[in-house]
Design an enzyme around this catalytic site. Structure first.
Site, PDB file in Angstrom:
ATOM      1  N   ASN A 158       0.873  -1.174   0.000  1.00 41.88           N
ATOM      2  CA  ASN A 158       0.000   0.000   0.000  1.00 41.88           C
ATOM      3  C   ASN A 158       0.913   1.227   0.000  1.00 41.88           C
ATOM      4  OD1 ASN A 158      -1.884   1.960   0.454  1.00 41.88           O
ATOM      5  ND2 ASN A 158      -2.911   0.880   2.123  1.00 41.88           N
ATOM      6  N   ARG A 162      -2.021  -2.004  -3.984  1.00 44.52           N
ATOM      7  CA  ARG A 162      -3.273  -1.266  -3.863  1.00 44.52           C
ATOM      8  C   ARG A 162      -3.187  -0.045  -4.770  1.00 44.52           C
ATOM      9  NH1 ARG A 162      -4.843   3.205   0.410  1.00 44.52           N
ATOM     10  NH2 ARG A 162      -6.925   3.593  -0.378  1.00 44.52           N
ATOM     11  N   HIS A 219     -12.435   2.615  -1.149  1.00 42.29           N
ATOM     12  CA  HIS A 219     -12.446   1.614  -0.069  1.00 42.29           C
ATOM     13  C   HIS A 219     -13.046   0.290  -0.532  1.00 42.29           C
ATOM     14  CE1 HIS A 219     -12.740   4.977   3.224  1.00 42.29           C
ATOM     15  NE2 HIS A 219     -11.477   4.653   3.021  1.00 42.29           N
ATOM     16  N   ASN A 278     -10.385   7.111   9.422  1.00 42.53           N
ATOM     17  CA  ASN A 278     -10.098   8.512   9.167  1.00 42.53           C
ATOM     18  C   ASN A 278     -10.799   8.938   7.873  1.00 42.53           C
ATOM     19  OD1 ASN A 278      -8.875  10.966   9.698  1.00 42.53           O
ATOM     20  ND2 ASN A 278      -7.232  10.478   8.258  1.00 42.53           N
ATOM     21  N   ARG A 307     -12.094  15.450   5.960  1.00 49.63           N
ATOM     22  CA  ARG A 307     -12.877  15.756   4.750  1.00 49.63           C
ATOM     23  C   ARG A 307     -14.320  16.103   5.117  1.00 49.63           C
ATOM     24  NH1 ARG A 307     -11.253  10.319   2.318  1.00 49.63           N
ATOM     25  NH2 ARG A 307      -9.007  10.562   2.112  1.00 49.63           N
ATOM     26  N   GLU A 313      -7.647  -5.495   4.313  1.00 55.26           N
ATOM     27  CA  GLU A 313      -7.431  -5.229   2.892  1.00 55.26           C
ATOM     28  C   GLU A 313      -6.200  -5.962   2.371  1.00 55.26           C
ATOM     29  OE1 GLU A 313      -8.596  -0.777   2.148  1.00 55.26           O
ATOM     30  OE2 GLU A 313      -8.139  -1.078   4.250  1.00 55.26           O
TER      31      GLU A 313
HETATM   32  P1  AMP Z   1      -8.297   4.173  10.444  1.00 57.13           P
HETATM   33  O1  AMP Z   1      -8.232   5.248   9.397  1.00 57.13           O
HETATM   34  O2  AMP Z   1      -9.111   2.990  10.031  1.00 57.13           O
HETATM   35  O3  AMP Z   1      -6.955   3.797  10.988  1.00 57.13           O
HETATM   36  O4  AMP Z   1      -9.097   4.815  11.689  1.00 57.13           O
HETATM   37  C1  AMP Z   1      -8.625   5.918  12.382  1.00 57.13           C
HETATM   38  C2  AMP Z   1      -9.733   6.458  13.252  1.00 57.13           C
HETATM   39  O5  AMP Z   1     -10.148   5.445  14.186  1.00 57.13           O
HETATM   40  C3  AMP Z   1      -9.304   7.665  14.094  1.00 57.13           C
HETATM   41  O6  AMP Z   1     -10.307   8.663  14.062  1.00 57.13           O
HETATM   42  C4  AMP Z   1      -9.210   7.080  15.483  1.00 57.13           C
HETATM   43  O7  AMP Z   1      -9.464   8.033  16.484  1.00 57.13           O
HETATM   44  C5  AMP Z   1     -10.303   6.042  15.448  1.00 57.13           C
HETATM   45  N1  AMP Z   1     -10.133   5.087  16.555  1.00 57.13           N
HETATM   46  C6  AMP Z   1      -9.150   4.186  16.745  1.00 57.13           C
HETATM   47  N2  AMP Z   1      -9.305   3.559  17.944  1.00 57.13           N
HETATM   48  C7  AMP Z   1     -10.414   4.082  18.509  1.00 57.13           C
HETATM   49  C8  AMP Z   1     -11.113   3.869  19.733  1.00 57.13           C
HETATM   50  N3  AMP Z   1     -10.683   2.983  20.624  1.00 57.13           N
HETATM   51  N4  AMP Z   1     -12.223   4.603  19.967  1.00 57.13           N
HETATM   52  C9  AMP Z   1     -12.649   5.513  19.072  1.00 57.13           C
HETATM   53  N5  AMP Z   1     -12.055   5.773  17.910  1.00 57.13           N
HETATM   54  C10 AMP Z   1     -10.949   5.063  17.621  1.00 57.13           C
END
Ligand code: AMP
Length: 394
Positions: free
Chosen positions: A8, A90, A179, A210, A240, A381
């Site tokens: 990735n 990816r 995604h 995110n 975003r 993924e």
């Molecule tokens: P990702 O892009 O899939 O890595 O997700 C990132 C997002 O997941 C961020 O906004 C983090 O704050 C949220 N996140 C990760 N762990 C937790 C948690 N335990 N509680 C709430 N949000 C989380």
């Protein structure tokens, strides 16, 4: 033993995971960050909790990949480069051309370059990495796994914008989504967990990280998704804005004295969403830990937009059998999952508080009586990429 690497690549990073196939065992994984900047960080995790890390300037992706291959042999993770028989890359934009994962030969690579128009930050970096692999591992099969492929099954009714049709015909102005690999993986897992053929199910998958997107999966196919021509559209995300009235751009550009639309789009991509609303952070955990009114509203808006998309996809499919949560927020934020589902009780969705009290574990989290099943499925993924490579090796 035959190995496949899932890659990735971003413009300044390279995330990877190495599998023994077909066993699907992860033998090592890692990330190179800050490529092209000072103090790049090169990390490999392998074996029983072992870690190799070095911080030094890594000028470009080729140097990063060279370092990676050398370290894989030095750390005895592979005996020789020949062991890596497949590399899955990816790729963000596959346009209408790549309806599924594909072997990347010179012709396909030229197309990946052409599609850079749809993903100017991503496709060029990904094409560059594939060229490096072709050079350093000439006997390895390179496969492109596209974020958009899963959504190429959307019907015209859902991918066309209500603008003059010739803009679609001449310029490809339409919804492509993103995604896709994640939505495909969690939808398939959900069908397995429910013990039903995916062809018979209506599933709404919520990838809440995110970046966040919601997809309506009917009979195993994506029929609509919340991201649009680019990943800017849909629900509120970390930075975003998600959906917005296009006229607001003109109005704000006047107020902010911006003359270049790129600067306005930059604000919508990088300074909006949870970050813009809260004024604190794009990270959901920071908002949950804050007691400001703005953070509270940002959280409520996030939940509301996800719920609205779920509601609209129930209408699109005229029903729903299962709702799936995945990615950072979807896998970990117990309260957010609960709040979203509590607002959907009218069509037979009922969360089981005990079952929902879990993070990052595959599980059905609705009550046994819930008409619509709610599932938590950690996304993978990389595994999907490795599987696609394996399928094309044959
Ligand atoms: P990702 O892009 O899939 O890595 O997700 C990132 C997002 O997941 C961020 O906004 C983090 O704050 C949220 N996140 C990760 N762990 C937790 C948690 N335990 N509680 C709430 N949000 C989380």
């Amino acid at each position: 033993m035959s190995k496949t690497i899932a890659i990735n690549a971003g413009s300044s990073s390279l995330k990877w995971q190495l599998y023994t196939m077909p066993e699907e065992t992860v033998v090592a994984k890692g990330i190179v960050e800050r490529i092209g900047l000072n103090d790049s960080i090169f990390t490999i995790k392998y074996g029983e909790d072992e870690k190799y890390e070095v911080i030094k300037d890594i000028e470009d992706h080729e140097i990063a990949i060279n370092m990676l291959l050398e370290q894989l042999t030095t750390l005895n993770i592979i005996d020789s480069f020949d062991e890596i028989t497949g590399a899955g890359h990816r790729i963000v934009a596959g346009g209408e051309h790549f309806k599924e994962s594909a072997i990347i030969d010179d012709k396909a690579l030229a197309l990946v370059d052409e599609l850079a128009e749809f993903a100017p930050l991503h496709n060029p970096a990904e094409a560059k990495v594939i060229r490096v692999f072709q050079k350093l591992l000439p006997n390895t099969l390179n496969v492109g796994v596209f974020d958009t492929s899963f959504h190429t099954t959307m019907p015209k009714v859902n991918y066309l914008y209500s603008i003059p049709t010739e803009y679609y015909e001449k310029y490809g102005a339409r919804k492509y989504g993103a995604h896709g690999t994640s939505h495909r993986y969690v939808a398939e897992r959900a069908a397995d967990m429910l013990g039903k053929p995916i062809e018979e199910l209506k599933i709404i998958t919520c990838h809440l990280g995110n970046g966040a997107s919601i997809t309506a999966v009917e009979g195993g196919k994506s029929i609509d998704t919340s991201m649009g021509f680019t990943p800017l559209a849909g629900v509120t995300m970390g930075t975003r804005s998600g959906d917005i009235d296009a006229s607001l751009l003109q109005y704000l550009m006047g107020k902010l004295e911006l003359t270049n639309i790129k600067d306005m789009i930059d604000i919508l991509n990088k300074k909006s969403g949870l970050l813009g609303l809260s004024g604190i952070s794009s990270d959901m955990r920071d908002l949950q830990n804050s007691d400001t009114e703005a953070a509270k509203i940002a959280l409520e808006i996030f939940e509301d937009r996800v719920r609205k998309y779920i509601g609209s996809y129930v209408a699109t499919m005229n029903g729903v059998d299962a709702i799936v949560f995945t990615a950072g927020i979807g896998e970990n934020a117990v309260d957010i999952r609960k709040n979203i589902i509590d607002g959907l009780s009218f069509f037979g969705c009922e969360m089981d508080a005990d079952k929902n009290n879990v993070r990052g574990e595959e599980r059905i989290i609705s009550t046994d009586d819930s008409k619509v099943k709610v599932l938590l499925v950690p996304t993978d993924e990389e595994l999907m990429i490795a599987r696609d490579v394996e399928a094309l090796k044959k």
